[in-house]
Design a protein around this motif. Structure first.
Motif, PDB file in Angstrom:
ATOM      1  N   ILE A 333       7.805   1.295   0.646  1.00 24.72           N
ATOM      2  CA  ILE A 333       6.626   1.297  -0.219  1.00 24.72           C
ATOM      3  C   ILE A 333       5.835   2.587  -0.051  1.00 24.72           C
ATOM      4  O   ILE A 333       5.341   3.166  -1.028  1.00 24.72           O
ATOM      5  CB  ILE A 333       5.761   0.052   0.051  1.00 24.72           C
ATOM      6  N   LEU A 334       5.725   3.078   1.188  1.00 19.39           N
ATOM      7  CA  LEU A 334       5.075   4.371   1.396  1.00 19.39           C
ATOM      8  C   LEU A 334       5.825   5.484   0.665  1.00 19.39           C
ATOM      9  O   LEU A 334       5.230   6.368   0.050  1.00 19.39           O
ATOM     10  CB  LEU A 334       4.989   4.669   2.894  1.00 19.39           C
ATOM     11  N   TYR A 335       7.153   5.437   0.735  1.00 20.63           N
ATOM     12  CA  TYR A 335       7.968   6.413   0.002  1.00 20.63           C
ATOM     13  C   TYR A 335       7.713   6.318  -1.501  1.00 20.63           C
ATOM     14  O   TYR A 335       7.548   7.338  -2.184  1.00 20.63           O
ATOM     15  CB  TYR A 335       9.447   6.163   0.306  1.00 20.63           C
ATOM     16  N   ARG A 336       7.648   5.100  -2.027  1.00 23.01           N
ATOM     17  CA  ARG A 336       7.413   4.919  -3.464  1.00 23.01           C
ATOM     18  C   ARG A 336       6.025   5.404  -3.866  1.00 23.01           C
ATOM     19  O   ARG A 336       5.838   5.972  -4.952  1.00 23.01           O
ATOM     20  CB  ARG A 336       7.575   3.445  -3.820  1.00 23.01           C
ATOM     21  N   GLN A 337       5.038   5.194  -3.002  1.00 24.68           N
ATOM     22  CA  GLN A 337       3.688   5.674  -3.300  1.00 24.68           C
ATOM     23  C   GLN A 337       3.670   7.201  -3.383  1.00 24.68           C
ATOM     24  O   GLN A 337       3.062   7.783  -4.288  1.00 24.68           O
ATOM     25  CB  GLN A 337       2.720   5.203  -2.209  1.00 24.68           C
ATOM     26  N   ILE A 338       4.334   7.862  -2.448  1.00 22.03           N
ATOM     27  CA  ILE A 338       4.385   9.324  -2.450  1.00 22.03           C
ATOM     28  C   ILE A 338       5.204   9.819  -3.641  1.00 22.03           C
ATOM     29  O   ILE A 338       4.858  10.827  -4.281  1.00 22.03           O
ATOM     30  CB  ILE A 338       4.967   9.830  -1.119  1.00 22.03           C
ATOM     31  N   LEU A 339       6.272   9.115  -3.972  1.00 23.78           N
ATOM     32  CA  LEU A 339       7.076   9.472  -5.144  1.00 23.78           C
ATOM     33  C   LEU A 339       6.239   9.389  -6.416  1.00 23.78           C
ATOM     34  O   LEU A 339       6.323  10.266  -7.286  1.00 23.78           O
ATOM     35  CB  LEU A 339       8.277   8.521  -5.238  1.00 23.78           C
ATOM     36  N   GLY A 340       5.401   8.342  -6.524  1.00 19.95           N
ATOM     37  CA  GLY A 340       4.523   8.219  -7.684  1.00 19.95           C
ATOM     38  C   GLY A 340       3.500   9.341  -7.752  1.00 19.95           C
ATOM     39  O   GLY A 340       3.202   9.858  -8.836  1.00 19.95           O
ATOM     40  N   ASP A 341       2.968   9.724  -6.594  1.00 21.08           N
ATOM     41  CA  ASP A 341       2.029  10.848  -6.574  1.00 21.08           C
ATOM     42  C   ASP A 341       2.669  12.111  -7.132  1.00 21.08           C
ATOM     43  O   ASP A 341       2.090  12.822  -7.957  1.00 21.08           O
ATOM     44  CB  ASP A 341       1.554  11.120  -5.139  1.00 21.08           C
ATOM     45  N   VAL A 342       3.884  12.405  -6.676  1.00 23.97           N
ATOM     46  CA  VAL A 342       4.539  13.665  -7.035  1.00 23.97           C
ATOM     47  C   VAL A 342       5.008  13.658  -8.486  1.00 23.97           C
ATOM     48  O   VAL A 342       4.826  14.645  -9.213  1.00 23.97           O
ATOM     49  CB  VAL A 342       5.727  13.929  -6.083  1.00 23.97           C
ATOM     50  N   LEU A 343       5.609  12.562  -8.937  1.00 24.25           N
ATOM     51  CA  LEU A 343       6.212  12.533 -10.275  1.00 24.25           C
ATOM     52  C   LEU A 343       5.232  12.133 -11.378  1.00 24.25           C
ATOM     53  O   LEU A 343       5.466  12.447 -12.553  1.00 24.25           O
ATOM     54  CB  LEU A 343       7.403  11.568 -10.299  1.00 24.25           C
ATOM     55  N   LEU A 344       4.139  11.442 -11.015  1.00 21.18           N
ATOM     56  CA  LEU A 344       3.240  10.923 -12.053  1.00 21.18           C
ATOM     57  C   LEU A 344       1.822  11.471 -11.942  1.00 21.18           C
ATOM     58  O   LEU A 344       1.268  11.977 -12.918  1.00 21.18           O
ATOM     59  CB  LEU A 344       3.212   9.394 -11.986  1.00 21.18           C
TER      60      LEU A 344
END
Length: 498
Positions: A333-344
């Motif tokens: 979930i932490l990875y997904r949160q950071i992924l959302g920050d970078v891509l969105l």
């Protein structure tokens, strides 16, 4: 001199030519078609295989049949054992690995992400419910036949995936079993250990799927990795399989309870094969005799757990289709949160497809294929959590679901520091041998390198001294270590494996 299909003659390089035997080719093709047709005719209720990966798997399995026939003939394995179907799928490429399903998926138009969306109101990624979202626990396997003394068992494990009776619809997740000589026919999971439980041994698994197939279920395959004492040949065998449908005939989900599942022999595409014909489950004799025979059948105990609101909220932040271990779900979930920050959130233009410099996004999916590295990250993050304030620690345990933007940013920054101190240096260390499944010596060497590095980090409160140490040799720098190419990593728009 050569002549083409139009009758034109001329000189061409000999390397451009190959023998052409139309009659022989057609005859060989006919023989193969007849063989497959006969097999299909003999197996009732088998669906016609159309998916692209099955032909490659079928070829790989056929190449191992001779070895399995020899082992069966000499009595080394029961007649119902087969080459592992799910292992062959894993070997065919990354389309059945968790690292593939962890990547974001594009919509059919390929202009937006289907399973990664930004919630401007909360300042985080949106939660997304799916058709199937559940947690299961592997309890034990009973009455599993023992192989003969001519082969040495390197690993006992269960592989599971979502399946519709015809096609694999998710990644293939592996859980290693614990075995004791005092109870040789029993496998157990989630043993009591000192420190953190290795994720490879964790029997608590989560499952998510958006498939609307009425035949959707979970395919379990019990397997062993072995080495032949006489030839040192290694291989993977299936010790039986079972398919648990998740919906009844009316489309209602099956109840959350413990299921005692009796194993089938052969492959998931064979019917009516027993794991060990010497212990037949056919109905003969008195009722008491039949009950005694049923108790001797190989079986798997699995518990489906009902979800409370918190568990449902946690799972809703994961990709639409994924199977994994509950012990590292907070890291996903932490990875997904950071992924959302970078891509969105932080992206200047949603139409931009430029490479992104982010070593964490580039390397994190690899940890799902290297469980000892995931354990190192879990241990380092747990150590970091122990230094947090009480309020921060509570927030971390709630998996970044219900607290403020400031707290989320703090936890993500702390997680990135831990990741860069622990994972990134180890992944590029020349002292760390490549991960190899069921090789005890390699696993021990890797874990020693990992623990030594983590001990240095703990003593020095940073990875800097370990990185600058004379004996700390690392691979030459490659710009790909920093480059996240999200277009090259994303799943296919159909949301499944090709």
């Amino acid at each position: 001199m050569a002549k083409n299909a139009k009758g034109n003659k001329g000189l061409i390089p000999r390397t451009y030519l190959e023998p052409y035997h139309e009659e022989e080719s057609s005859e060989e093709g006919s023989e193969e078609d007849v063989e497959v047709g006969d097999e299909t005719a003999e197996r009732a209720e088998i669906k016609q295989r159309t998916d692209s990966h099955w032909s490659a798997v079928q070829k790989a399995l056929s190449e191992q049949i001779n070895t399995v026939d020899v082992l069966t003939t000499i009595g080394a394995i029961p007649a119902g054992f087969r080459p592992s179907t799910l292992f062959q799928l894993l070997e065919e490429g990354n389309q059945f690995r968790a690292s593939y399903f962890l990547q974001p998926e594009l919509t059919p138009s390929q202009l937006a992400f289907r399973d990664l969306m930004w919630d401007a109101k909360t300042g985080t990624i949106k939660s997304r419910p799916t058709h199937v979202s559940l947690i299961l626990t592997l309890w034990s396997c009973k009455m599993i036949p023992l192989p003969g003394v001519s082969i040495q068992v390197l690993s006992r494990h269960v592989r599971l995936c979502l399946f519709d009776g015809n096609k694999v619809l998710s990644n293939i997740h592996t859980v290693r079993a614990t075995w004791h000589a005092k109870k040789p026919k029993m496998w157990t999971f989630s043993p009591q250990v000192t420190g953190i439980l290795p994720c490879l041994l964790d029997g608590d698994c989560f499952l998510r799927s958006n498939s609307l197939s009425p035949d959707l279920g979970i395919l379990f395959e019990l397997g062993i990795s072995y080495i032949r004492n006489s030839t040192s040949e290694r291989g993977e065998l299936s010790c039986g399989w079972v398919f648990l449908k998740l919906f009844d005939a009316s489309g209602i989900p099956i109840p959350a309870k413990t299921y005692e599942l009796f194993m089938n022999g052969g492959t998931p595409y064979e019917k009516g094969v027993e794991v060990d014909p010497s212990v037949s489950n056919r109905a003969y004799g008195s009722v008491f005799h039949q009950m005694m025979m049923m108790r001797r059948q190989p079986q798997l105990l699995v518990k489906l757990r009902s979800l409370n609101r918190r568990s449902r909220d946690i799972l809703s932040l994961l990709p639409g289709t994924l199977i994994g271990s509950m012990c590292y779900i907070h890291l996903l979930i932490l990875y997904r949160q950071i992924l959302g920050d970078v891509l969105l959130k932080d992206k200047m233009s949603m139409q931009s497809a430029d490479f992104i410099s982010n070593p964490m996004l580039t390397t994190f999916p690899k940890l799902l294929e290297q469980p000892d590295m995931m354990d190192a990250l879990r241990s380092s993050w747990a150590e970091k959590e122990s230094t947090l304030k009480r309020s921060e620690k509570i927030h971390s345990q709630l998996f970044v679901v219900i607290f403020s933007q400031k707290d989320r940013e703090f936890l993500k920054a702390a997680f990135l520091l831990v990741y860069h101190d622990c994972v990134v240096p180890l992944l590029h260390s020349t002292l760390l041998p490549p991960f190899r499944w069921a090789e005890e010596e390699t696993e021990a060497t890797r874990w020693k390198v990992i623990t030594d590095f983590m001990k240095q980090n703990q003593e020095n409160k940073s990875a800097l001294q370990a990185l600058l140490a004379p004996d700390g040799v690392h691979e030459p720098f490659d710009i790909l270590e920093q480059t996240y190419d999200f277009l090259g990593e994303i799943k296919q728009p159909d949301g499944g494996a090709p």
